[in-house]
Design a protein around this motif. Structure first.
Motif: not given
Ligand code: TXA
Ligand code: MG
Length: 328
Positions: A239, A259-260, A284, A288, A299, A301-302, A317, A321
């Motif tokens: 992530v 994703i965001g 979320i 995932f 992935i 993620v915002q 997040i 990550s």
């Protein structure tokens, strides 16, 4: 062990199903159940042997304590020292996504507190969870119903993916409301300390308490909330955080997921774009799991802003990550 999964109506749970689940808990067995935040892996919270089974089923480090789930605020007084501040918070925020860490009474097994002198309590806001706790007649110890380190389960499919064969019964009441875990507040000091941001917003808590929360990330609190030390919430593919400038290193859009909240200016293999921070939180963990199943290689993620539920999202997040993996 064979895992049985039964569908139960969220608003009107079948009393005979609840009675069966409760008798399993009383026998010292494991039952996964829905709450408003995520699914929990429940055991009789006053039975040390049952609590131990949770750690085995999850592969959870033994020094990470469990939350006791209650049927009503009054039960807290038989488990912990409840002062006026704690009672007022229970009155205002329960049932709901707020967990309170309080001085434990001796009745609470060391398996639940992981040997600490404190215990975490919460009253969930979900008819199935409340009916189950009531019928069991004991506090229900429950961490999130995932294998340790994995994304928390927001529906029964995710519970089965991680724990099939390790839990006696799964009560399936569909997807949860909030999607990230409860806020954990340490009330053992003079000032309340935030140990984990979650479903109850810091803004609401601070407005209620009339003071700023202490951040529970200092060394002392990390020792007191061992769970915050471990990597969490992570799918099996890397992530990476996207802060809205160039794409993070290691993300190749045609082989990656996104994703965001904003559609990125790149052609991702998969993109899940939510229309609000609340829906971002709700979706979320499922995103995932879906993306890892679909075979993306990474992935992106915002990074959301930190207001309201956004603070809990940022925490999840960050921990999922690569940034968190470094130095693990
Ligand atoms: O929303 C939730 O809280 C979900 C649902 C199932 O209720 N439960 C959950 O449990 O997230 P778990 O075990 O995944 O996370 C519990 C967190 C961990 O970070 C743990 O370290 C902390 O609460 N905790 C539990 N007891 C504690 C204690 N006595 N002192 C400090 N932290 C504690
Ligand atoms: Mg967890």
């Amino acid at each position: 062990m064979k895992t049985e999964r039964v569908v139960v109506d969220r608003w009107n749970p079948d009393p005979s199903l609840i009675a069966r689940a409760a008798s399993l808990l009383r026998e010292g067995r494991l039952v996964a159940f829905p709450t408003e935040t995520v699914y929990g892996l429940g055991a009789n919270g006053l039975n040390p042997g049952a609590a131990k089974k949770i750690f085995l089923a999850k592969g959870r480090p033994p020094d990470n304590p469990l939350i006791l789930h209650l049927r009503e605020p009054g039960e807290a007084r038989s488990l912990a020292r409840v002062d006026e501040r704690a009672a007022a918070l229970m009155e205002a925020f329960w049932p709901g996504p707020l967990t309170l860490v309080l001085p434990a009474l001796p009745i609470v097994p060391g398996e639940v507190t992981a040997g600490l002198e404190t215990v975490a309590l919460r009253m969930p806001d979900h008819p199935v969870a409340l009916a189950l706790i009531e019928a069991a007649g004991c506090p229900v110890a429950a961490p999130s119903a995932n294998r340790s380190g994995r994304p928390s389960p927001t529906d029964a499919n995710a519970v089965m993916d991680d724990l099939d064969g390790h839990v006696d019964l799964v009560l399936d009441a569909g997807s949860v409301e909030i999607g990230v875990e409860s806020t954990v507040l340490d009330l053992t000091g003079e000032k309340a300390a935030l140990l984990r941001p979650g479903g109850a917003s810091v803004e609401r808590l601070e407005a209620f308490l009339g003071e700023a929360l202490r951040q529970g990330t200092d060394e002392n609190s990390v020792r007191r909330s061992p769970g915050t030390r471990y990597r969490h919430y992570a799918p099996r593919v890397p992530v990476c955080v996207w802060r809205g400038e160039r794409l993070p290193d290691g993300v190749d859009p045609p082989k990656a997921g996104f994703i965001g909240l904003d559609v990125p200016n790149a052609d991702f293999a998969r993109a899940v774009v939510f229309d609000s921070p609340e829906n971002f939180a709700r979706g979320i963990f499922a995103a995932f799991r879906r993306m890892e199943a679909e075979g993306v290689l990474s992935i992106a993620v915002q990074w959301p802003d930190g207001h309201g539920i956004g603070l809990a999202l940022q925490d999840r997040i960050r921990r999922a990550s690569e940034e968190q993996k470094i130095g693990r």
